[in-house]
Write a protein that holds these residues in place. Structure first.
Motif, PDB file in Angstrom:
ATOM      1  N   LEU A  12      47.380  22.373  57.363  1.00  0.00           N
ATOM      2  CA  LEU A  12      46.790  22.450  56.031  1.00  0.00           C
ATOM      3  C   LEU A  12      45.880  23.674  55.913  1.00  0.00           C
ATOM      4  O   LEU A  12      45.929  24.397  54.918  1.00  0.00           O
ATOM      5  CB  LEU A  12      46.002  21.173  55.735  1.00  0.00           C
ATOM      6  N   ARG A  13      45.059  23.932  56.934  1.00  0.00           N
ATOM      7  CA  ARG A  13      44.191  25.114  56.921  1.00  0.00           C
ATOM      8  C   ARG A  13      45.014  26.407  56.882  1.00  0.00           C
ATOM      9  O   ARG A  13      44.651  27.354  56.184  1.00  0.00           O
ATOM     10  CB  ARG A  13      43.266  25.118  58.137  1.00  0.00           C
ATOM     11  N   GLN A  18      46.932  31.010  53.623  1.00  0.00           N
ATOM     12  CA  GLN A  18      48.021  31.777  52.996  1.00  0.00           C
ATOM     13  C   GLN A  18      47.855  31.807  51.481  1.00  0.00           C
ATOM     14  O   GLN A  18      48.051  32.842  50.847  1.00  0.00           O
ATOM     15  CB  GLN A  18      49.383  31.182  53.354  1.00  0.00           C
ATOM     16  N   ALA A  19      47.488  30.685  50.900  1.00  0.00           N
ATOM     17  CA  ALA A  19      47.320  30.610  49.445  1.00  0.00           C
ATOM     18  C   ALA A  19      46.151  31.488  48.994  1.00  0.00           C
ATOM     19  O   ALA A  19      46.249  32.191  47.983  1.00  0.00           O
ATOM     20  CB  ALA A  19      47.084  29.158  49.016  1.00  0.00           C
ATOM     21  N   GLN A  25      45.649  39.017  46.981  1.00  0.00           N
ATOM     22  CA  GLN A  25      46.650  40.068  46.792  1.00  0.00           C
ATOM     23  C   GLN A  25      47.089  40.135  45.328  1.00  0.00           C
ATOM     24  O   GLN A  25      47.318  41.223  44.794  1.00  0.00           O
ATOM     25  CB  GLN A  25      47.864  39.825  47.691  1.00  0.00           C
ATOM     26  N   ILE A  26      47.193  38.991  44.673  1.00  0.00           N
ATOM     27  CA  ILE A  26      47.564  38.956  43.255  1.00  0.00           C
ATOM     28  C   ILE A  26      46.523  39.711  42.432  1.00  0.00           C
ATOM     29  O   ILE A  26      46.865  40.515  41.566  1.00  0.00           O
ATOM     30  CB  ILE A  26      47.739  37.502  42.761  1.00  0.00           C
ATOM     31  N   SER A 103      54.910  32.971  46.069  1.00  0.00           N
ATOM     32  CA  SER A 103      54.377  32.609  47.383  1.00  0.00           C
ATOM     33  C   SER A 103      53.164  31.690  47.244  1.00  0.00           C
ATOM     34  O   SER A 103      53.054  30.683  47.952  1.00  0.00           O
ATOM     35  CB  SER A 103      53.995  33.882  48.148  1.00  0.00           C
ATOM     36  N   GLN A 104      52.273  32.021  46.323  1.00  0.00           N
ATOM     37  CA  GLN A 104      51.095  31.187  46.112  1.00  0.00           C
ATOM     38  C   GLN A 104      51.487  29.804  45.588  1.00  0.00           C
ATOM     39  O   GLN A 104      50.963  28.789  46.030  1.00  0.00           O
ATOM     40  CB  GLN A 104      50.131  31.855  45.141  1.00  0.00           C
ATOM     41  N   LYS A 105      52.423  29.760  44.663  1.00  0.00           N
ATOM     42  CA  LYS A 105      52.878  28.484  44.110  1.00  0.00           C
ATOM     43  C   LYS A 105      53.500  27.622  45.214  1.00  0.00           C
ATOM     44  O   LYS A 105      53.234  26.425  45.297  1.00  0.00           O
ATOM     45  CB  LYS A 105      53.890  28.711  42.983  1.00  0.00           C
ATOM     46  N   ASN A 106      54.310  28.248  46.063  1.00  0.00           N
ATOM     47  CA  ASN A 106      54.923  27.502  47.163  1.00  0.00           C
ATOM     48  C   ASN A 106      53.872  26.966  48.121  1.00  0.00           C
ATOM     49  O   ASN A 106      53.989  25.835  48.608  1.00  0.00           O
ATOM     50  CB  ASN A 106      55.924  28.384  47.917  1.00  0.00           C
TER      51      ASN A 106
END
Length: 121
Positions: A12-13, A18-19, A25-26, A103-106
């Protein structure tokens, strides 16, 4: 097969990291994209103004701390190249932005699935 609580927390961490990285980055890509779009718009406006000048008119280009006279046609050619490059950059940044958003949504979906799976255990 059940995942241990510690392994689930570690996973989870990692996904949260990654998120967060994707979100940063976004933000960076959006800033770069806005900057390139401003640059593109300024080059387009300058090209429009130069094209309205009479044929044979010299224009001045800033080079360091001085200005150099050159024919308007040469300046238009430079601006055309600059516009083409900026359009390519904006398109590339748009693709990168789309990739990062997916990527963030995933990552968020994966976090939700892990939390729902962990709560059900």
């Amino acid at each position: 097969m059940s995942i241990s609580s510690e392994a689930l927390q570690k996973l989870l961490r990692e996904v949260e990291t990654q998120a967060i990285a994707a979100q940063q980055q976004i933000s960076l890509v959006r800033t770069q994209q806005a900057s390139k779009q401003r640059e593109l718009r300024m080059a387009q406006l300058t090209r429009t103004e130069i094209s309205s000048l009479p044929v044979g008119t010299n224009v001045y280009e800033g080079v360091g701390k001085m200005f150099v006279a050159l024919p308007a046609s040469d300046m238009q050619a430079k601006l055309d190249a600059q516009i083409k490059e900026a359009e390519g950059d904006v398109e590339g940044l748009g693709k990168r932005l789309h990739y990062l958003e997916v990527s963030q949504k995933n990552s968020k979906d994966q976090i939700d699935r892990m939390l729902r799976g962990g709560a059900a255990s």
